[in-house]
Design a protein around this motif. Sequence first.
Motif, PDB file in Angstrom:
ATOM      1  N   TYR A 141       0.868  -1.240  -0.080  1.00 10.92           N
ATOM      2  CA  TYR A 141       0.000  -0.101  -0.090  1.00 10.92           C
ATOM      3  C   TYR A 141       0.947   1.219   0.115  1.00 10.92           C
ATOM      4  O   TYR A 141       0.741   2.235  -0.767  1.00 10.92           O
ATOM      5  CB  TYR A 141      -0.875   0.211   1.012  1.00 10.92           C
ATOM      6  CG  TYR A 141      -1.623   1.398   1.475  1.00 10.92           C
ATOM      7  CD1 TYR A 141      -2.801   1.804   0.709  1.00 10.92           C
ATOM      8  CD2 TYR A 141      -1.199   2.389   2.521  1.00 10.92           C
ATOM      9  CE1 TYR A 141      -3.345   2.813   0.763  1.00 10.92           C
ATOM     10  CE2 TYR A 141      -1.862   3.424   2.611  1.00 10.92           C
ATOM     11  CZ  TYR A 141      -2.849   3.752   1.848  1.00 10.92           C
ATOM     12  OH  TYR A 141      -3.640   5.065   1.812  1.00 10.92           O
ATOM     13  N   VAL A 142       2.123   1.155   0.941  1.00 16.73           N
ATOM     14  CA  VAL A 142       2.781   2.529   0.705  1.00 16.73           C
ATOM     15  C   VAL A 142       3.462   2.674  -0.661  1.00 16.73           C
ATOM     16  O   VAL A 142       3.575   3.874  -0.824  1.00 16.73           O
ATOM     17  CB  VAL A 142       4.087   2.339   1.817  1.00 16.73           C
ATOM     18  CG1 VAL A 142       5.014   3.470   1.917  1.00 16.73           C
ATOM     19  CG2 VAL A 142       3.227   2.325   3.209  1.00 16.73           C
ATOM     20  N   LEU A 143       3.933   1.464  -1.228  1.00 15.66           N
ATOM     21  CA  LEU A 143       4.479   1.701  -2.620  1.00 15.66           C
ATOM     22  C   LEU A 143       3.376   2.330  -3.707  1.00 15.66           C
ATOM     23  O   LEU A 143       3.598   3.203  -4.377  1.00 15.66           O
ATOM     24  CB  LEU A 143       4.951   0.349  -2.964  1.00 15.66           C
ATOM     25  CG  LEU A 143       6.113  -0.196  -2.197  1.00 15.66           C
ATOM     26  CD1 LEU A 143       6.768  -1.137  -2.672  1.00 15.66           C
ATOM     27  CD2 LEU A 143       7.237   1.015  -1.930  1.00 15.66           C
ATOM     28  N   TRP A 144       2.325   1.583  -3.299  1.00 18.26           N
ATOM     29  CA  TRP A 144       0.983   2.249  -4.152  1.00 18.26           C
ATOM     30  C   TRP A 144       0.956   3.624  -3.946  1.00 18.26           C
ATOM     31  O   TRP A 144       0.537   4.289  -5.016  1.00 18.26           O
ATOM     32  CB  TRP A 144      -0.211   1.498  -3.815  1.00 18.26           C
ATOM     33  CG  TRP A 144      -1.616   1.795  -4.398  1.00 18.26           C
ATOM     34  CD1 TRP A 144      -2.125   2.934  -4.308  1.00 18.26           C
ATOM     35  CD2 TRP A 144      -2.179   1.333  -5.519  1.00 18.26           C
ATOM     36  NE1 TRP A 144      -3.426   3.067  -5.143  1.00 18.26           N
ATOM     37  CE2 TRP A 144      -3.433   1.961  -5.765  1.00 18.26           C
ATOM     38  CE3 TRP A 144      -2.020   0.018  -6.246  1.00 18.26           C
ATOM     39  CZ2 TRP A 144      -4.237   1.483  -6.859  1.00 18.26           C
ATOM     40  CZ3 TRP A 144      -2.840  -0.381  -7.191  1.00 18.26           C
ATOM     41  CH2 TRP A 144      -4.026   0.458  -7.354  1.00 18.26           C
ATOM     42  N   TYR A 145       0.803   4.156  -2.660  1.00 19.89           N
ATOM     43  CA  TYR A 145       0.664   5.557  -2.363  1.00 19.89           C
ATOM     44  C   TYR A 145       1.588   6.545  -3.075  1.00 19.89           C
ATOM     45  O   TYR A 145       1.491   7.348  -3.482  1.00 19.89           O
ATOM     46  CB  TYR A 145       0.722   5.579  -0.763  1.00 19.89           C
ATOM     47  CG  TYR A 145       0.239   6.857  -0.093  1.00 19.89           C
ATOM     48  CD1 TYR A 145      -1.186   7.133   0.035  1.00 19.89           C
ATOM     49  CD2 TYR A 145       1.332   7.744   0.007  1.00 19.89           C
ATOM     50  CE1 TYR A 145      -1.307   8.574   0.867  1.00 19.89           C
ATOM     51  CE2 TYR A 145       0.836   9.158   0.553  1.00 19.89           C
ATOM     52  CZ  TYR A 145      -0.228   9.315   1.101  1.00 19.89           C
ATOM     53  OH  TYR A 145      -0.489  10.595   1.533  1.00 19.89           O
TER      54      TYR A 145
END
Length: 492
Positions: free
Chosen positions: A180-184
């Motif tokens: 999710y952080v990499l997506w963000y």
Amino acid sequence: MGIVQRQGLRNTVISYFGLILGFVSTTLVLPRFLVPQQLGLTGTLSSLATLFAQVAALGFASVGIRFFPYFRNRENGHHGFLPFLVGVPLLGFAVVLGLYLLGRPTILGFYEQDAALLDTYYLWGAVFALFTLLYSLLDAYLKGLYHTAFSSFLQDVLLRVLILAGALLFAGQWLTFHGYVLWYVGVNGVLVLLLTGYIVRIGELHWRPRRAVLTVRPVRELLGVGAFTLLSSLAGSIIMYLDTLMVGAQVNLAAAGIYQIAFNISTALAIPARSLNKIAFPLLADYWKQQNMTGMAEFYRRTTRLNTLIGCFLALGIGLNLDFIYSLMRADFAQGTLVVLLLLGSRLFDGVTGVNGLLLVTSPRYRFDLIFNVSLSLLTIGLNLVLIPRLGMVGAAVAAVAAQVSINLARTWFVWHSFRMQPFTWRIPLILGIAAVAGGAAWVVPAVGSPFLTMLLRSTVLTAVYGGLVLVTGTAPEATALLQNVRKRLNM
């Protein structure tokens, strides 16, 4: 309808839709799926990236908007303005990146409790900053070309939808939190690619450098304006993002996440004022051009009255229904209740003191606005250093209230002293009195079976008492005139 009018209308629709979408996603949806520490981490990365990008940009985003008309020549590739606009900040990015990497132990040292977690994504913060920098520069270029609607759509709507989609994927266990952080971070890169594609589509990707770019306007002038803008924008960003960073550093990332949600809830109070300011800015500039001081003074008083009228109602509506708002989130976030109330007070006072900042920045003494903004930043930092270790995240909210009240009083006095204009009439204390009565009437409504029903009852009482007293006392002439028009139409 010309391009400016079309783009302006589209921007207005996109802006309002984006504000609603942003409030729903960041305040009501994300806190259901992410724990405070996780939100604190993404908020910290976003704040670091924004400050990093602004320093690296050297104020060139504003330089691009201000000076592009001098370079405009499509047949000649605008004299190589785009590679110049992007190239200089990229050099700045390389310098700041070196400092960011060298300062890694120092920065992580501020986050003792969460240093290991933040360290995992430290380099991604630099990637995030690069995406933020490139987007701001391309956005400035498109503003100079009068193509702003697509960029507004990407920033205000698509970005929020993609972040929300990532949270839903995380909630459905399609993504780990690391994913999710990499997506963000990655969705910000997607926006840069889409914006670049749009520039190609409209035939304005003039990427060939030209020596002529150095002769159209003196480079020293461009750098000077950029430096002035850098200081001003940094001051504004410090006010916006420093609280979250300092709460995370001096308490922990979980507290930063709770504070961030409380901050987001309070931003609902600023939406009407921001909308009004978009109209106020060009009007005030026109008043200064015409030297219409009488009209400006009346506009100053009228906008202050409207900000106070709407702000008091919204502040009461949010404050009285915090139990319902927090019932939609994880229970941990309710620890920010007092923070919300304090920040609402800060934003309300900012509205009550009127458009003093805009009046000053459009005046011949506009440079003093930078002094006030820098002073506000320094005061916020100093108060945070003193109060957060003692009061935690509540200390950051107290610091925000104290700093905003102090600087707004000083700015209001300066406007009065310099131009003999002040925004207050007898209607302001009357509105505050009506707000106290209506708030008290809604507050004594007892809690019923569910937070939702309690919210409905209190909101109904608040609206009836507040609206009724405003109409009876004639506090808002605009509302009285609107009611009379409605009655005339109904009687037809």
